[in-house]
Scaffold this motif. Structure first.
Motif, mmCIF file in Angstrom:
data_model
loop_
_atom_site.group_PDB
_atom_site.id
_atom_site.type_symbol
_atom_site.label_atom_id
_atom_site.label_comp_id
_atom_site.label_asym_id
_atom_site.label_seq_id
_atom_site.Cartn_x
_atom_site.Cartn_y
_atom_site.Cartn_z
ATOM 1 N N ASP A 8 -23.562 38.951 25.396
ATOM 2 C CA ASP A 8 -23.929 39.517 24.420
ATOM 3 C C ASP A 8 -23.206 40.871 24.603
ATOM 4 O O ASP A 8 -22.428 41.131 25.471
ATOM 5 C CB ASP A 8 -25.483 40.044 24.867
ATOM 6 C CG ASP A 8 -26.154 40.644 23.893
ATOM 7 O OD1 ASP A 8 -25.522 40.399 22.497
ATOM 8 O OD2 ASP A 8 -27.261 41.223 23.986
ATOM 9 N N VAL A 9 -23.465 41.855 23.442
ATOM 10 C CA VAL A 9 -22.545 42.940 23.466
ATOM 11 C C VAL A 9 -22.416 43.991 24.406
ATOM 12 O O VAL A 9 -21.560 44.628 24.635
ATOM 13 C CB VAL A 9 -23.178 43.730 21.968
ATOM 14 C CG1 VAL A 9 -24.505 44.192 22.125
ATOM 15 C CG2 VAL A 9 -22.345 44.638 21.421
ATOM 16 N N ASN A 30 -18.593 39.716 20.489
ATOM 17 C CA ASN A 30 -17.696 40.583 19.681
ATOM 18 C C ASN A 30 -16.623 39.635 19.246
ATOM 19 O O ASN A 30 -15.659 40.090 18.172
ATOM 20 C CB ASN A 30 -17.061 41.679 20.448
ATOM 21 C CG ASN A 30 -18.094 42.708 20.753
ATOM 22 O OD1 ASN A 30 -19.155 42.751 19.925
ATOM 23 N ND2 ASN A 30 -17.769 43.765 21.509
ATOM 24 N N SER A 35 -19.576 39.429 15.085
ATOM 25 C CA SER A 35 -19.292 40.540 16.233
ATOM 26 C C SER A 35 -20.849 41.137 16.538
ATOM 27 O O SER A 35 -21.865 40.645 16.500
ATOM 28 C CB SER A 35 -18.121 41.599 15.795
ATOM 29 O OG SER A 35 -17.821 42.282 16.853
ATOM 30 N N TYR A 36 -20.636 42.531 16.683
ATOM 31 C CA TYR A 36 -21.762 43.296 17.276
ATOM 32 C C TYR A 36 -22.891 43.531 16.284
ATOM 33 O O TYR A 36 -23.741 43.901 16.782
ATOM 34 C CB TYR A 36 -21.427 44.592 18.144
ATOM 35 C CG TYR A 36 -20.661 45.668 17.237
ATOM 36 C CD1 TYR A 36 -21.454 46.420 16.240
ATOM 37 C CD2 TYR A 36 -19.382 45.491 17.207
ATOM 38 C CE1 TYR A 36 -20.775 47.324 15.350
ATOM 39 C CE2 TYR A 36 -18.673 46.304 16.054
ATOM 40 C CZ TYR A 36 -19.410 47.305 15.328
ATOM 41 O OH TYR A 36 -18.622 48.224 14.397
#
Length: 120
Positions: A8-9, A30, A35-36
């Motif tokens: 995860d981010v 990402n 992405s985020y």
């Protein structure tokens, strides 16, 4: 067994490289989807469809897993604000056990300072 993990981010790229250097398949959010900006539900769907375990610091994934079984596999990091180096040391010390737990189709592992909680 090859462990497939989607970071995860808030998980550092060094963690992705750690898993890869240990022979596991690892990707970072990402680098895929939006992405985020990707919603948790989309991350869960992608992970489930592609056999990934979601590695996160976000409690929302824990709740979603326990309530909806999605994502089906979650590695929740509950170590506070530690360095990436220290996180990797903890992952390295527990890697075989972590990988073994995620052989299951459905699994939740919470990794903390001195503890590992497993819910299958």
């Amino acid at each position: 067994m090859t462990f497939k993990v989607l970071c995860d981010v808030h998980i550092a790229y060094k963690v992705v490289r750690f898993f890869q250097s240990n022979g596991h398949e690892a990707i970072h959010i990402n680098d895929i989807l939006d992405s985020y900006h990707t919603k948790d539900s989309e991350i869960s769907r992608y992970a489930n469809e592609n056999g990934y375990t979601v590695m996160t610091k976000d409690a929302d994934f824990r709740n979603s897993h326990l309530l909806n079984n999605s994502p089906s596999r979650v590695l929740k990091i509950s170590l506070g604000n530690i360095s990436t180096k220290r996180l990797i040391e903890i992952l390295d010390a527990n890697l075989d056990e972590i990988v073994r737990h995620f052989e299951a189709e459905k699994c939740f592992v919470e990794l903390g300072d001195g503890f590992m909680e497993v819910i299958n």
